[in-house]
Scaffold this motif. Sequence first.
Motif, PDB file in Angstrom:
ATOM      1  N   ALA A 176       0.967  -1.211  -0.080  1.00 31.72           N
ATOM      2  CA  ALA A 176      -0.098  -0.167   0.189  1.00 31.72           C
ATOM      3  C   ALA A 176       0.864   1.257   0.000  1.00 31.72           C
ATOM      4  CB  ALA A 176      -1.031  -0.085   1.084  1.00 31.72           C
ATOM      5  N   LEU A 177       0.507   2.477  -0.654  1.00 33.20           N
ATOM      6  CA  LEU A 177       1.031   3.329  -0.672  1.00 33.20           C
ATOM      7  C   LEU A 177      -0.022   4.580   0.223  1.00 33.20           C
ATOM      8  CD1 LEU A 177       1.941   4.380  -4.348  1.00 33.20           C
ATOM      9  CD2 LEU A 177       3.003   2.811  -2.680  1.00 33.20           C
ATOM     10  N   VAL A 178       0.831   5.226   1.167  1.00 34.83           N
ATOM     11  CA  VAL A 178       0.034   6.291   1.861  1.00 34.83           C
ATOM     12  C   VAL A 178       0.829   7.686   1.961  1.00 34.83           C
ATOM     13  CG1 VAL A 178      -0.908   4.853   3.469  1.00 34.83           C
ATOM     14  CG2 VAL A 178       1.330   5.608   4.216  1.00 34.83           C
ATOM     15  N   PRO A 179       0.134   8.609   2.016  1.00 36.06           N
ATOM     16  CA  PRO A 179       0.617  10.147   1.901  1.00 36.06           C
ATOM     17  C   PRO A 179       1.221  10.752   3.277  1.00 36.06           C
ATOM     18  CG  PRO A 179      -1.549  10.348   1.834  1.00 36.06           C
ATOM     19  CD  PRO A 179      -1.357   8.861   1.861  1.00 36.06           C
ATOM     20  N   VAL A 180       2.285  11.364   3.171  1.00 37.23           N
ATOM     21  CA  VAL A 180       2.987  12.030   4.564  1.00 37.23           C
ATOM     22  C   VAL A 180       3.177  13.184   4.111  1.00 37.23           C
ATOM     23  CG1 VAL A 180       5.045  11.043   4.157  1.00 37.23           C
ATOM     24  CG2 VAL A 180       4.239  11.379   6.413  1.00 37.23           C
ATOM     25  N   ASP A 181       3.267  14.356   5.016  1.00 36.59           N
ATOM     26  CA  ASP A 181       3.517  15.529   4.717  1.00 36.59           C
ATOM     27  C   ASP A 181       5.224  15.888   4.910  1.00 36.59           C
ATOM     28  OD1 ASP A 181       3.971  15.847   7.647  1.00 36.59           O
ATOM     29  OD2 ASP A 181       2.201  16.941   8.065  1.00 36.59           O
ATOM     30  N   GLN A 182       5.520  17.129   4.824  1.00 33.31           N
ATOM     31  CA  GLN A 182       6.925  17.185   4.659  1.00 33.31           C
ATOM     32  C   GLN A 182       7.594  17.254   6.160  1.00 33.31           C
ATOM     33  OE1 GLN A 182       7.651  21.066   3.478  1.00 33.31           O
ATOM     34  NE2 GLN A 182       9.766  21.273   3.839  1.00 33.31           N
ATOM     35  N   ALA A 183       6.960  17.084   7.352  1.00 33.23           N
ATOM     36  CA  ALA A 183       7.427  16.858   8.476  1.00 33.23           C
ATOM     37  C   ALA A 183       7.341  15.398   9.012  1.00 33.23           C
ATOM     38  CB  ALA A 183       6.599  17.703   9.678  1.00 33.23           C
ATOM     39  N   TYR A 184       6.885  14.475   7.985  1.00 28.04           N
ATOM     40  CA  TYR A 184       6.737  12.981   8.224  1.00 28.04           C
ATOM     41  C   TYR A 184       5.762  12.819   9.299  1.00 28.04           C
ATOM     42  CZ  TYR A 184       8.109   8.303   7.844  1.00 28.04           C
ATOM     43  OH  TYR A 184       8.254   6.911   7.520  1.00 28.04           O
ATOM     44  N   ASP A 185       4.660  13.615   9.321  1.00 31.69           N
ATOM     45  CA  ASP A 185       3.724  13.439  10.077  1.00 31.69           C
ATOM     46  C   ASP A 185       2.562  12.861   9.444  1.00 31.69           C
ATOM     47  OD1 ASP A 185       4.900  14.298  12.671  1.00 31.69           O
ATOM     48  OD2 ASP A 185       4.119  16.464  12.174  1.00 31.69           O
ATOM     49  N   PHE A 186       1.980  11.493   9.803  1.00 33.81           N
ATOM     50  CA  PHE A 186       0.927  10.998   9.091  1.00 33.81           C
ATOM     51  C   PHE A 186      -0.239  11.363   9.898  1.00 33.81           C
ATOM     52  CE2 PHE A 186       4.676   8.212   8.215  1.00 33.81           C
ATOM     53  CZ  PHE A 186       4.400   7.695   7.081  1.00 33.81           C
TER      54      PHE A 186
END
Length: 512
Positions: free
Chosen positions: A23-33
């Motif tokens: 699976a692929l999941v997105p994460v923001d620039q700060a690596y906060d899911f």
Amino acid sequence: MSEHEGHLFIVHGRIESVIHDAALVPVDQAYDFNSIWTPLVGGRPPLPLQWKERGYGRIKPAPDRVWAVSIGNGLDRYEDVLDRIIGALQRIELRRDAYPPKRGPGTLPLVAVPVIGIGRGGFGGDRGSVLRMLVEGLTRAARELRLDVVLVSPDPAVFAAAQYARRRLTVKLPPRLETLARELGTAARSGQLAVLMGAGVSAAAGLPSWHGLLEQLERDAGITYPDPTRLPNAIDRAELIERHDKTRFQKRVAETVTGVHHPSLLHALLASLDCHEVVTTNYDTLYEQAVRATDREIKAVMPWNSAHGAARWILKLHGDVEHVRQIVLTRRHMVRYDAANRPSAAVLQSLLLTKRLLAVGVSMTDDNVIRLAHEVQAYRDEHQQGAHGTFGTVLDTDGDDIRASLWAGQLDWVKLEAESGVPGRRAQELFLDRVADHAARDSSWLLDQRFEGLLDRDEDRRLAAEVRDLYQRIPHSPGDKWTPLVQRLEELGASSGDLIRAPRVEGQRDFR
């Protein structure tokens, strides 16, 4: 159709609502899911290898094979996000040996992907262009990398818009299968399609088949046969198992079935059809889970709940794991079935007479189902209804010529492998994906300006703008004579324009 070429599936649901190999999941620039991904990524996982260079990577450790894709780092173009998504898919393809398909022989590894970027990714105001690029990119990557990809969204508008974006790219089925898929999809869209699900649907999620269940119960009970090539029939085998441990037999059946927690791709595709009447011989609750992932509800599980006023219901013909004492498996259960469950049986017969029935994962060897279907055929013959054609369609993954002959004139028996040239289980998935495409009935994206990028022609964009302007000019007072038109335009997304530049909220649903 090709057994060697990957395919992009589109389902209405969530990643956790369909079994997958990665699976692929997105994460923001700060690596906060986002917290919605916690079941997939766990707590706060460490950075993947070469994260800063690539912007994507596999999360270790994680409860599943999950790859993170960064939607931060100042990306201003969605093409850059898409490059990272494709890069992750390429790395998964290189590790193909680590991803044996959970769906079984004849299938390809399946990668689940949400619509990355339309929530906190910053591209929510241009959903149409995002979907167009994402669908095109995933379709191309699936074919080139020989991976199956399933694009998932719980949002009905996003799901329907993704289906629309894919239509120009779709390779059609062989002519007869394509015609049948269109007929079944049209029936689903008009509310005229009912589904009969058998063990084959849940077997694709990892549950044992009927015979596999018996073998497991026999091993647990220490039952062996002198000559394995001369076994009793399935009903008698079940009877012998029950006699070995009568008090716990049905509980042991339920315990065996509850070991799988994620619906199959077949469950997800069937849930995407949004059929309001479903009948199953299965004991598990995987289909109900797949429906809940679409943010819809099955209002009644029969025979334990009344279906009066229920928009959607499912009938469990042989019991389920939440009603252990009513599980039907042995000859004794079958003999008692008619007296105890005749009204439930009548419900299936009513569907055979009033709806188009689609049988999936069903081998038509169940004694109760066979008897009920024969009674319906006798009724049709008595009243000269035979001229109206068959009363259902069976998707056969095994090429059962004998049963196809036995049911000729009553059921449209589709031998998928012979007609498609693709292994039966995979052909079934590809076929149901086409049915779901034809069945897509939600058009709430059409007037929503965020999806304008899907409208290729200037004329279409101009017409959509004119209708939105009309919506603004129509009186919106409750009970006004224009209210029906206002409601219809809102169903087509005319009221969504105000959301184009709305601030994004942590955890909002469209982040998936």
